[in-house]
Design a protein around this motif. Sequence first.
Motif, mmCIF file in Angstrom:
data_model
loop_
_atom_site.group_PDB
_atom_site.id
_atom_site.type_symbol
_atom_site.label_atom_id
_atom_site.label_comp_id
_atom_site.label_asym_id
_atom_site.label_seq_id
_atom_site.Cartn_x
_atom_site.Cartn_y
_atom_site.Cartn_z
ATOM 1 N N ASN A 190 0.848 -1.199 0.000
ATOM 2 C CA ASN A 190 0.000 0.000 0.000
ATOM 3 C C ASN A 190 0.879 1.244 0.000
ATOM 4 O OD1 ASN A 190 -2.507 -1.445 0.205
ATOM 5 N ND2 ASN A 190 -2.020 -1.825 2.355
ATOM 6 N N ILE A 191 0.510 2.221 -0.812
ATOM 7 C CA ILE A 191 1.336 3.417 -1.004
ATOM 8 C C ILE A 191 0.490 4.665 -0.787
ATOM 9 C CG2 ILE A 191 2.766 4.707 -2.641
ATOM 10 C CD1 ILE A 191 3.323 2.076 -4.084
ATOM 11 N N SER A 192 1.027 5.606 -0.020
ATOM 12 C CA SER A 192 0.332 6.874 0.217
ATOM 13 C C SER A 192 0.476 7.798 -0.987
ATOM 14 C CB SER A 192 0.922 7.552 1.457
ATOM 15 O OG SER A 192 2.214 8.089 1.163
ATOM 16 N N ASP A 193 -0.138 8.956 -0.900
ATOM 17 C CA ASP A 193 0.083 9.979 -1.921
ATOM 18 C C ASP A 193 1.504 10.533 -1.765
ATOM 19 O OD1 ASP A 193 -0.315 11.230 0.506
ATOM 20 O OD2 ASP A 193 -1.342 12.953 -0.328
ATOM 21 N N THR A 194 1.965 11.280 -2.743
ATOM 22 C CA THR A 194 3.329 11.819 -2.748
ATOM 23 C C THR A 194 3.304 13.316 -2.503
ATOM 24 O OG1 THR A 194 4.034 10.120 -4.319
ATOM 25 C CG2 THR A 194 5.458 12.034 -4.081
ATOM 26 N N THR A 195 4.177 13.772 -1.620
ATOM 27 C CA THR A 195 4.346 15.205 -1.370
ATOM 28 C C THR A 195 5.603 15.674 -2.098
ATOM 29 O OG1 THR A 195 3.286 15.081 0.801
ATOM 30 C CG2 THR A 195 4.733 16.971 0.405
ATOM 31 N N TYR A 196 5.499 16.833 -2.760
ATOM 32 C CA TYR A 196 6.626 17.367 -3.537
ATOM 33 C C TYR A 196 7.118 18.655 -2.894
ATOM 34 C CZ TYR A 196 4.848 14.093 -7.015
ATOM 35 O OH TYR A 196 4.421 12.955 -7.658
ATOM 36 N N LYS A 197 8.437 18.839 -2.899
ATOM 37 C CA LYS A 197 9.052 20.033 -2.338
ATOM 38 C C LYS A 197 10.315 20.383 -3.113
ATOM 39 C CE LYS A 197 7.825 20.184 2.587
ATOM 40 N NZ LYS A 197 8.374 20.213 3.973
ATOM 41 N N THR A 198 10.718 21.646 -2.997
ATOM 42 C CA THR A 198 12.026 22.069 -3.486
ATOM 43 C C THR A 198 12.850 22.502 -2.280
ATOM 44 O OG1 THR A 198 11.153 22.760 -5.635
ATOM 45 C CG2 THR A 198 13.282 23.665 -4.965
ATOM 46 N N ILE A 199 13.996 21.871 -2.097
ATOM 47 C CA ILE A 199 14.827 22.078 -0.902
ATOM 48 C C ILE A 199 16.256 22.412 -1.326
ATOM 49 C CG2 ILE A 199 15.898 20.871 1.050
ATOM 50 C CD1 ILE A 199 13.293 19.444 1.510
ATOM 51 N N THR A 200 16.872 23.331 -0.606
ATOM 52 C CA THR A 200 18.283 23.642 -0.826
ATOM 53 C C THR A 200 19.090 23.155 0.366
ATOM 54 O OG1 THR A 200 17.705 25.637 -2.092
ATOM 55 C CG2 THR A 200 19.962 25.466 -1.278
ATOM 56 N N PRO A 201 19.855 22.074 0.215
ATOM 57 C CA PRO A 201 20.655 21.565 1.334
ATOM 58 C C PRO A 201 21.615 22.625 1.859
ATOM 59 C CG PRO A 201 20.556 19.949 -0.437
ATOM 60 C CD PRO A 201 19.971 21.223 -0.981
ATOM 61 N N LEU A 202 21.929 22.541 3.151
ATOM 62 C CA LEU A 202 22.862 23.467 3.769
ATOM 63 C C LEU A 202 24.299 23.047 3.459
ATOM 64 C CD1 LEU A 202 21.146 23.722 7.275
ATOM 65 C CD2 LEU A 202 20.785 25.191 5.278
ATOM 66 N N PHE A 203 25.179 24.041 3.418
ATOM 67 C CA PHE A 203 26.591 23.755 3.165
ATOM 68 C C PHE A 203 27.164 22.910 4.290
ATOM 69 C CE2 PHE A 203 31.034 24.736 3.959
ATOM 70 C CZ PHE A 203 31.604 24.457 2.724
ATOM 71 N N GLU A 204 27.980 21.920 3.933
ATOM 72 C CA GLU A 204 28.640 21.082 4.929
ATOM 73 C C GLU A 204 30.007 20.658 4.416
ATOM 74 O OE1 GLU A 204 27.294 17.231 7.451
ATOM 75 O OE2 GLU A 204 27.792 16.808 5.346
ATOM 76 N N SER A 205 30.975 20.662 5.312
ATOM 77 C CA SER A 205 32.293 20.125 4.972
ATOM 78 C C SER A 205 32.897 19.514 6.235
ATOM 79 C CB SER A 205 33.214 21.215 4.420
ATOM 80 O OG SER A 205 33.488 22.192 5.423
ATOM 81 N N ILE A 206 33.870 18.660 6.055
ATOM 82 C CA ILE A 206 34.544 18.072 7.206
ATOM 83 C C ILE A 206 35.520 19.080 7.786
ATOM 84 C CG2 ILE A 206 36.343 16.994 5.771
ATOM 85 C CD1 ILE A 206 36.346 14.683 7.824
ATOM 86 N N LEU A 207 35.528 19.210 9.103
ATOM 87 C CA LEU A 207 36.454 20.141 9.757
ATOM 88 C C LEU A 207 37.871 19.575 9.718
ATOM 89 C CD1 LEU A 207 33.700 21.280 10.667
ATOM 90 C CD2 LEU A 207 34.706 21.690 12.917
ATOM 91 N N ASP A 208 38.815 20.461 9.523
ATOM 92 C CA ASP A 208 40.229 20.086 9.401
ATOM 93 C C ASP A 208 40.762 19.639 10.755
ATOM 94 O OD1 ASP A 208 42.913 19.805 8.907
ATOM 95 O OD2 ASP A 208 43.208 21.829 8.093
#
Length: 408
Positions: free
Chosen positions: A207-225
């Motif tokens: 069984n499958i629900s309806d689908t929700t659609y969005k536009t998202i901008t991920p936040l900047f991420e990097s590994i700390l030195d």
Amino acid sequence: MKNINKWIALMLFSIVCLMACEKMETYNEPASTDMTKPAVVSNVKVQNYNGGANITYSLPNSQNILYVLAQYKINGVTTRETKSSYYSDTITVEGFAKKQEYDVTLYTVSRANVKSDPLVVKVSPDTPPYLLVKPTINAQADFGGIKITGTNPGKANLGVILLGFEGNVSDVIDQNFSKLATIDYSVRGYQPVEKRIGYYVIDNYGNISDTTYKTITPLFESILDRNKFTSYRLPSDGVIAYGWDLPYLWDGRTDGSSNGWHTAPGGAMPAIATFGLGVSAKLSRFILWERPDGGDKFAYGHGNPKVFSLWGSNATAPRDASLPMSAPEGTVIGDWTNLGNYNYPPPPSGATPVAHTTADNDFVKAGVSFNVPLVSPKVRYVRLSVSTTWSSGTFAHAMEMAFYGDAR
């Protein structure tokens, strides 16, 4: 005498063979030769619940009954069957797609595999779990990806399916199945650019629900030195033992063949390690490498953290503070803020910690990632505070830590 013994042994062997052959010949014979059609069940009662129903009944007065069979359609197309043995008075039907009335056909089945006449029972299951959970699901921007949250109070086994789009073409980019009451995880590996996504909920029955659609901008991420990390010992920190000093906690060596951080046995708990990140950063997550098996079985044992917290401070020279064994996330004590409370996951194999497998040890060697809440403040210094180890001892150790976030 020797020949007589051989003859007796041969006779015994022949008898055993004949008995075995007789068993094999009769193995597939019907459980009963009584081909009488059994009567239907009676005194039927229905107890509905979310997505299913329990049907109770009285069996016919016959020793020839083997089981009760239920046949039903869960979504107008898919037909399911469930069985309940002669020793039970209840059969469960589940997997229904909607809150509505459904027909369930019951049969009693004899030991000769003869079915009774059909008996149609009406059931009216309540709203199925996948439809209850879907409105609670939310997707939002996270560091390097997308954070999915929701609630599943019934702890049903459900999956959240995440779609990504390239133009008008969608593709499944993540599937997360869980029975946990709280849904909270992140899908990472994306640049901080707009991304169109969709998500829906699916259950074990298709069984499958309806689908929700969005536009998202991920936040900047990097590994700390980690080359910028520095020791910042405070009076309440754990006393170092065996030469396993703090800098080994960020030397890039995780396999257990070298030193890590280790406090002395008999110390006060929580066992604490304090160090600087070299920058002021909003943390997104960290990876903890616990001590894996070596000459001894260290994984899921010894001084490896089981329950621990991460505290942080953005002060240029934070003062010492006596940290409690536990405190709510966001608690502020002096210059330090609780950034999160964590439980190291149990062995993935399901084995008990003391009997963990080689695969469990490989899991430990790979490191485990833990999220830092999005609302947490920027920090320059962190404190790893271990309140409970896998051995419940009075010391703690770890091999390595790595931190991710935004230090811009």
